[in-house]
Design a protein around this motif. Sequence first.
Motif, PDB file in Angstrom:
ATOM      1  N   ILE A 116       3.702  -4.573  -5.541  1.00 15.72           N
ATOM      2  CA  ILE A 116       2.809  -5.683  -5.891  1.00 15.72           C
ATOM      3  C   ILE A 116       1.458  -5.163  -6.370  1.00 15.72           C
ATOM      4  N   THR A 117       0.862  -4.230  -5.621  1.00 16.34           N
ATOM      5  CA  THR A 117      -0.455  -3.700  -5.991  1.00 16.34           C
ATOM      6  C   THR A 117      -0.386  -2.922  -7.301  1.00 16.34           C
ATOM      7  N   SER A 118       0.730  -2.249  -7.534  1.00 16.24           N
ATOM      8  CA  SER A 118       0.892  -1.513  -8.788  1.00 16.24           C
ATOM      9  C   SER A 118       0.977  -2.478  -9.970  1.00 16.24           C
ATOM     10  N   ALA A 119       1.699  -3.582  -9.793  1.00 12.50           N
ATOM     11  CA  ALA A 119       1.809  -4.583 -10.854  1.00 12.50           C
ATOM     12  C   ALA A 119       0.452  -5.238 -11.122  1.00 12.50           C
ATOM     13  N   THR A 132      -9.464  -1.004 -10.052  1.00 15.55           N
ATOM     14  CA  THR A 132      -9.795   0.125  -9.178  1.00 15.55           C
ATOM     15  C   THR A 132      -9.314  -0.111  -7.754  1.00 15.55           C
ATOM     16  N   ALA A 133      -9.523  -1.331  -7.255  1.00 16.41           N
ATOM     17  CA  ALA A 133      -9.096  -1.663  -5.892  1.00 16.41           C
ATOM     18  C   ALA A 133      -7.583  -1.581  -5.746  1.00 16.41           C
ATOM     19  N   MET A 134      -6.858  -2.093  -6.747  1.00 19.24           N
ATOM     20  CA  MET A 134      -5.401  -2.047  -6.683  1.00 19.24           C
ATOM     21  C   MET A 134      -4.868  -0.623  -6.858  1.00 19.24           C
ATOM     22  N   HIS A 135      -5.585   0.190  -7.625  1.00 18.52           N
ATOM     23  CA  HIS A 135      -5.199   1.598  -7.765  1.00 18.52           C
ATOM     24  C   HIS A 135      -5.314   2.317  -6.422  1.00 18.52           C
ATOM     25  N   LYS A 136      -6.422   2.080  -5.720  1.00 16.02           N
ATOM     26  CA  LYS A 136      -6.610   2.692  -4.403  1.00 16.02           C
ATOM     27  C   LYS A 136      -5.600   2.157  -3.399  1.00 16.02           C
ATOM     28  N   ALA A 137      -5.320   0.859  -3.482  1.00 14.19           N
ATOM     29  CA  ALA A 137      -4.340   0.258  -2.565  1.00 14.19           C
ATOM     30  C   ALA A 137      -2.948   0.847  -2.801  1.00 14.19           C
ATOM     31  N   THR A 138      -2.606   1.057  -4.066  1.00 14.15           N
ATOM     32  CA  THR A 138      -1.306   1.645  -4.386  1.00 14.15           C
ATOM     33  C   THR A 138      -1.209   3.078  -3.860  1.00 14.15           C
ATOM     34  N   ASP A 139      -2.286   3.838  -4.038  1.00  9.72           N
ATOM     35  CA  ASP A 139      -2.308   5.214  -3.527  1.00  9.72           C
ATOM     36  C   ASP A 139      -2.172   5.236  -2.006  1.00  9.72           C
ATOM     37  N   ASN A 140      -2.903   4.341  -1.332  1.00  5.27           N
ATOM     38  CA  ASN A 140      -2.831   4.283   0.131  1.00  5.27           C
ATOM     39  C   ASN A 140      -1.438   3.877   0.600  1.00  5.27           C
ATOM     40  N   ALA A 141      -0.824   2.924  -0.098  1.00  2.00           N
ATOM     41  CA  ALA A 141       0.523   2.483   0.266  1.00  2.00           C
ATOM     42  C   ALA A 141       1.534   3.602   0.051  1.00  2.00           C
ATOM     43  N   THR A 142       1.338   4.385  -1.013  1.00  2.49           N
ATOM     44  CA  THR A 142       2.238   5.514  -1.277  1.00  2.49           C
ATOM     45  C   THR A 142       2.147   6.553  -0.160  1.00  2.49           C
TER      46      THR A 142
END
Length: 288
Positions: free
Chosen positions: A20-23, A244-254
């Motif tokens: 979801i965050t990546s999309a 930027t926020a979703m990029h960081k969220a995606t990295d954290n989720a990964t």
Amino acid sequence: MANLKELRSRITSVSSTMQITSAMKMVSAAKLNKAQMAITAMRPYANKLTELLQNLSASLEGDSASAYAEQREENKILVVAIASNRGLAGAFNSNIIKASKELYENVYSGKQVDFVTIGKKVNDIISKTHSVVSNKNEVYDDLTFANVAAIAEELMEYFTSGSYDKIVVVYNKFKNAATQEVITEQFLPIVPISGEAATNTNLDYIFEPSKEEIVEQLIPKSLKTQLYKAIRDSFASEHGARMTAMHKATDNATELRDALKLSYNKARQASITNEILEIVGGAEALNN
């Protein structure tokens, strides 16, 4: 086994969140590209028009001075807080709320301070504790110059009618996808260029028609353009902040998913090892 089941459930949940965050990141990146081109294209025009009007206003004196440049005692202040209708954009909205409250509590302490909010997120917070005279969330449904011009005309009416002595705009200025700067900008009265700056830009123009007529015709357009630029800046900043926020969220989720998979594999390996030990122990007991 219950522990393994719980880990599998968490891995599935985190993987779903990551998708979801990546999309959302990709959607914001696409919208940012268009918003960035719009603000980059109009910013030089808006800045030059404002500079020209400030120069002309500074050269007008007495009865010729524009009503929009009238300096009054600042007793009634109107703050236009520009944020967004949606969240998940990091500190984008909270920075505007914080700056707006700072104006109320410190900069204009002891004076009448009211708000015009543009954006659902800022309106939801400000309206709980402060006076909101108007809410313009719908402007983002169709962000055009005509719709923003209607808001600017309302603000100009507030000033010329004497309802407010000063109007300031608080918004996020777009620098790049990762950086937005909170700006507090005076909307009315117009701030004329003074001192050395006025001297350096005081060129010998020939005006046709008169300077006064030009100023009176251009000032409303300049103010509308100024507000449109501020909202466009905020709009581009919103998508940059969300990307930027979703990029960081995606990295954290990964990272969390990988850590959970490692824990799952270790727990599964330990479970298999225990089963083998139980089988071996049982076999030895039968032999004895």
